[in-house]
Enzyme design. Structure first.
Site, PDB file in Angstrom:
ATOM      1  N   ASP A 110       0.824  -1.217   0.000  1.00 44.59           N
ATOM      2  CA  ASP A 110       0.000   0.000   0.000  1.00 44.59           C
ATOM      3  C   ASP A 110       0.856   1.264   0.000  1.00 44.59           C
ATOM      4  O   ASP A 110       0.603   2.204  -0.742  1.00 44.59           O
ATOM      5  CB  ASP A 110      -0.980   0.005   1.186  1.00 44.59           C
ATOM      6  N   ASP A 113       7.133   3.906   3.475  1.00 42.27           N
ATOM      7  CA  ASP A 113       7.351   5.054   4.357  1.00 42.27           C
ATOM      8  C   ASP A 113       8.830   5.059   4.754  1.00 42.27           C
ATOM      9  O   ASP A 113       9.681   5.542   4.003  1.00 42.27           O
ATOM     10  CB  ASP A 113       6.388   4.863   5.537  1.00 42.27           C
TER      11      ASP A 113
HETATM   12  P1  IMP Z   1       7.574   1.391   6.554  1.00 44.19           P
HETATM   13  O1  IMP Z   1       8.117   0.111   7.089  1.00 44.19           O
HETATM   14  O2  IMP Z   1       7.873   2.558   7.473  1.00 44.19           O
HETATM   15  O3  IMP Z   1       7.946   1.687   5.118  1.00 44.19           O
HETATM   16  O4  IMP Z   1       6.016   1.308   6.673  1.00 44.19           O
HETATM   17  C1  IMP Z   1       5.237   0.594   5.869  1.00 44.19           C
HETATM   18  C2  IMP Z   1       3.891   0.337   6.486  1.00 44.19           C
HETATM   19  O5  IMP Z   1       3.515   1.350   7.431  1.00 44.19           O
HETATM   20  C3  IMP Z   1       2.851   0.393   5.428  1.00 44.19           C
HETATM   21  O6  IMP Z   1       2.682  -0.855   4.824  1.00 44.19           O
HETATM   22  C4  IMP Z   1       1.626   0.851   6.197  1.00 44.19           C
HETATM   23  O7  IMP Z   1       0.964  -0.266   6.729  1.00 44.19           O
HETATM   24  C5  IMP Z   1       2.165   1.700   7.304  1.00 44.19           C
HETATM   25  N1  IMP Z   1       2.082   3.154   6.992  1.00 44.19           N
HETATM   26  C6  IMP Z   1       3.099   3.982   6.664  1.00 44.19           C
HETATM   27  N2  IMP Z   1       2.664   5.231   6.442  1.00 44.19           N
HETATM   28  C7  IMP Z   1       1.332   5.179   6.595  1.00 44.19           C
HETATM   29  C8  IMP Z   1       0.285   6.167   6.463  1.00 44.19           C
HETATM   30  O8  IMP Z   1       0.479   7.356   6.125  1.00 44.19           O
HETATM   31  N3  IMP Z   1      -0.972   5.722   6.710  1.00 44.19           N
HETATM   32  C9  IMP Z   1      -1.258   4.441   7.068  1.00 44.19           C
HETATM   33  N4  IMP Z   1      -0.324   3.489   7.182  1.00 44.19           N
HETATM   34  C10 IMP Z   1       0.960   3.859   6.963  1.00 44.19           C
HETATM   35 MG    MG Z   2       1.194  -2.116   4.767  1.00 45.47          MG
END
Ligand code: IMP
Ligand code: MG
Length: 185
Positions: A110, A113
């Site tokens: 989805d 981040d």
């Molecule tokens: P990362 O490991 O920080 O890249 O985060 C990835 C996961 O964090 C995504 O698959 C989402 O489930 C969640 N996430 C990151 N940013 C958002 C946001 O703005 N809204 C909702 N979920 C988020």
């Molecule tokens: Mg996710």
């Protein structure tokens, strides 16, 4: 039937302003599907979707893919709990129940981040010796990256704001919105 979800105004109001409309999402998904179709002229392609946030994206992306033969698989990965920022700890909560060795695999996410989740998942799946391994993410927040990840297909680059809707949640709410909204703080 309207796409505006006027039937749940209270949810739209607390979720905040629309960043990407339902129509923009669908149009971009069709563009991504066209790119993917030309890169994978013959199947099967395994779409490995990350629960729960990518469930809506994989449903629409898979229906937009008309030419190649696809398989739809799910993995559960958790790194957030109920917070708005990553805990930095990634946990597999549901593993694949198929062997991906020798297959073309496309991870369907989805949002990317910090990059912690996808870099972990990419390393994990690479060990299983797929023929190819690429990533498609609907949303990308490049400003927040702490771990670099090679992502082949990106739907939309967005600013550093917490978004909900179209599968994305805040504390499990708002996943069923059809558009993507900036969460009101
Ligand atoms: P990362 O490991 O920080 O890249 O985060 C990835 C996961 O964090 C995504 O698959 C989402 O489930 C969640 N996430 C990151 N940013 C958002 C946001 O703005 N809204 C909702 N979920 C988020
Ligand atoms: Mg996710």
């Amino acid at each position: 039937m309207s796409n505006s979800q006027a039937s749940i105004p209270e949810m739209s109001a607390t979720a905040g302003r629309v960043l990407i409309s339902a129509e923009q999402i669908q149009q971009r998904i069709h563009e991504l599907a066209a790119l993917i179709e030309s890169d994978y002229p013959s199947g099967p392609v395994y779409l490995v979707s990350v629960l729960k946030g990518a469930f809506m994206f994989v449903a629409d992306l898979s229906r937009a893919l008309k030419r190649c033969c696809i398989r739809i698989e799910f993995m559960g990965i958790s790194s957030y709990g109920h917070a708005k920022t990553s805990s930095g700890q990634v946990k597999v909560t549901r593993d694949l129940d198929v062997n991906i060795e020798g297959h073309d695999v496309l991870i369907v996410e989805d949002i990317i981040d910090s990059g912690v989740t996808l870099s972990y998942l990419r390393r994990l799946l690479e060990q299983r010796k797929p023929k190819s391994l690429e990533i498609v993410t609907l949303l990308d927040k490049p400003d927040r990256r702490i771990q670099p990840v090679q992502v082949k297909y990106v739907g939309f680059q967005i600013p550093d704001e917490f978004v909900v809707g179209y599968g994305l949640d805040y504390a499990e709410d708002y996943r069923n919105l059809r558009d993507i909204r900036v969460l009101k703080t």
